[in-house]
Design an enzyme around this catalytic site. Sequence first.
Site, PDB file in Angstrom:
ATOM      1  N   ASP A  12     -35.842  46.239 -16.335  1.00  6.83           N
ATOM      2  CA  ASP A  12     -36.388  47.334 -17.135  1.00  6.83           C
ATOM      3  C   ASP A  12     -36.882  46.800 -18.480  1.00  6.83           C
ATOM      4  O   ASP A  12     -36.530  45.673 -18.888  1.00  6.83           O
ATOM      5  CB  ASP A  12     -35.280  48.381 -17.348  1.00  6.83           C
ATOM      6  CG  ASP A  12     -35.810  49.774 -17.668  1.00  6.83           C
ATOM      7  OD1 ASP A  12     -37.009  49.911 -17.946  1.00  6.83           O
ATOM      8  OD2 ASP A  12     -35.002  50.721 -17.660  1.00  6.83           O
ATOM      9  N   ASP A  25     -40.558  57.695 -14.670  1.00  8.89           N
ATOM     10  CA  ASP A  25     -39.282  58.383 -14.894  1.00  8.89           C
ATOM     11  C   ASP A  25     -39.384  59.854 -14.533  1.00  8.89           C
ATOM     12  O   ASP A  25     -38.391  60.575 -14.586  1.00  8.89           O
ATOM     13  CB  ASP A  25     -38.853  58.237 -16.357  1.00  8.89           C
ATOM     14  CG  ASP A  25     -38.136  56.924 -16.600  1.00  8.89           C
ATOM     15  OD1 ASP A  25     -37.706  56.294 -15.616  1.00  8.89           O
ATOM     16  OD2 ASP A  25     -37.997  56.524 -17.768  1.00  8.89           O
TER      17      ASP A  25
END
Length: 681
Positions: free
Chosen positions: A446, A508
């Site tokens: 990430d 997301d």
Amino acid sequence: MSLVTFDAARRRWLLSTPRTSYVVGLKDDDTPVCLHWGPRLSADQAAALPEPAAFMGSSFDESGTGEELLTEAGARFGAASLQIRFPGGDTGIEWRYTGHTIDAGHLTLRLRDRVHPAEVTLHYRLRPDTDVIERWTEIAAEAPVTLLRCDSAAWNPPPLPGYRLSHATGGWAAENTLRRAEPPVGETVLTSRRGITSHQANPWLMIDAGEATEEHGEVWSAALAWSGSWRITVARTPGGRLSWTGGFGHEGLTWQGAAWTTPVFAGLYSTGGYGAASRTWHHYVNEHVRPAARETRPVLYNSWEAVGFEVGEESQKRLAALAARAGAEVFVMDDAWFGGRTSDRAGLGDWWPNPERFPGGLTPLIEEVHRLGMRFGLWAEPEMVNPDSDLYRAHPDWVIHQPGRERTELRHQLFLDFSRPEVADWAHKWLHRLVSEHAIDFLKWDCNRTFTQADPGEMWAGHVRAVYSILDRLRADHPHLRVEACSGGGGRTDLGMMARTDQVWTSDNADAADRLSIQHGFTQIYPAGAMAAWVTDSPNPLTGRRTSLAYRFHVAMAGVLGLGGDLLNWSEQELDEAAALVGMYKDIRDVVQHGELRRLRGAVQYTLGDRVVVLAYKGPAAFGAPGVPLRLSGLDPDARYRDEDTGAVHHGVLLTARGLIPPFPHDDYASALIRLRKEQL
Ligand code: DGJ
């Protein structure tokens, strides 16, 4: 048939792909120009191409159009692809051709500046199975010079009667919004100045004459393989030409050095509309970019949306048991398993299991996940540090910063400068140790912020190259390891990252209705087999939208299915339904992940061998209007297709000419999965 041939008399090279040709030639002054990018040509036809138009005689003519890399020398006024500041300050390049080599499908054209000792090599790489041409540029100077701009390539479609530009824009939780509009006469800049690929723009484009559709028409397209700042400048001249130049970096950055290699800026020409252009990209990415694209990606469960920062061994084990029950094959523990990470304010950089949350380390959880029959995956954000961490207290100078300036925190974190070898080494060592000492099969890499206070120099590219190098070394040392690229969702979706990861966390935003648009934009260039998609809770935590479990599944099944909801709150009935839908996905996933994708109106169709899978979607009901039949595409008109669920048999020609009404339930946000199999005659 050779992929590249040279016509010495005319000083032009014919590059041949299965369905297209690209012809590059030299003008009298050695300037390399594109003479043709379009349908396939024979050597004779390529020889008959006219020389590039000369000046018309006016001092104010357009110049520089058609060049393979635009410089600033002489009467050139477009956005330069190449600006090298030589001692003395001049930045123009006057081309002198010094030779070429052809090595199977790899053409290198060697050029020099007429005045300064700088070599510029233009690379073209072709492969027999794809119309995608890879291009990049190499610079070598005898002494260090300053590079103000060093694009990978300039691309020149032929003059068209009009132009339409397709590209993607967006934001966090809103990646890949497809834009299609006529570009203005002038320069249109698509760019990221953030140090990452970005959510706001993605480094690709398509150009057509304004008439292409999903199924018909000529399309020229390019995509850049780079995961840091980038810039593509599309120039449309008042005289009716359009071209673009693109590469890494953005304006204001400079690099010192004697040798530079740019990332690949790949391009293709296609005649089957946007859909065929996308399929050519998908095939290229699967065959030549992704490291293990032929594998079928497993169904994973990720605990982030279920628990956020409230991670603990017992709750992870409980989720793992339910994930296994639902049919997941990989269990991924997300953020907050390490250091003092109990919120986003602390712990990044301290990559050891939090002793209170995991008193026996990670092994007890990993063993339980394996006992349940799943592989184990782990989240990490290697490029980041929270100021509240042992790492930052020990090495405050490791972050990207400018002395004396504020260090802007985003999500309470700072960016580690991987262009410094000791920082990249540190990251590689702990990652290598973590994977070596634990049975970790999957890593989610990430990156939750952008650069700030970065020096306008080499580090912008050096950091990205160091990320690539760490990933490459990890994969080489741990061949079983599979990696998901993530940057606050889809902020690092690009061909550079795809070359060293197995899937991309698309966004997301897991709201199924929003995802349809995000996935539509994603698949313009990138294949469904790399598009990670989770089924999460309803109402969706981000949008509040309520949708049925089947709808959420059918949307996520359009890529690499994952589960991300709080399974502890799902009823027995929901868990049973989820398990059945996961089972259905396992039946169709080879077709979805490895088949040919066609975007239909309100549906996506995948075809592999004799199987056809259609995922169809309906938005909120309006006026009770009857549904319009869904016309399929690319089927064999003479074949019959049996519906695997109802047994109904359809003629191929009727499925494409008249279509069928998907069996939608009577509901808002309804969906249907249709599985067809071509009957053997
Ligand atoms: C951003 C990612 O996109 C999410 O899936 C999750 O991993 C969080 N970061 C964790 O901080």
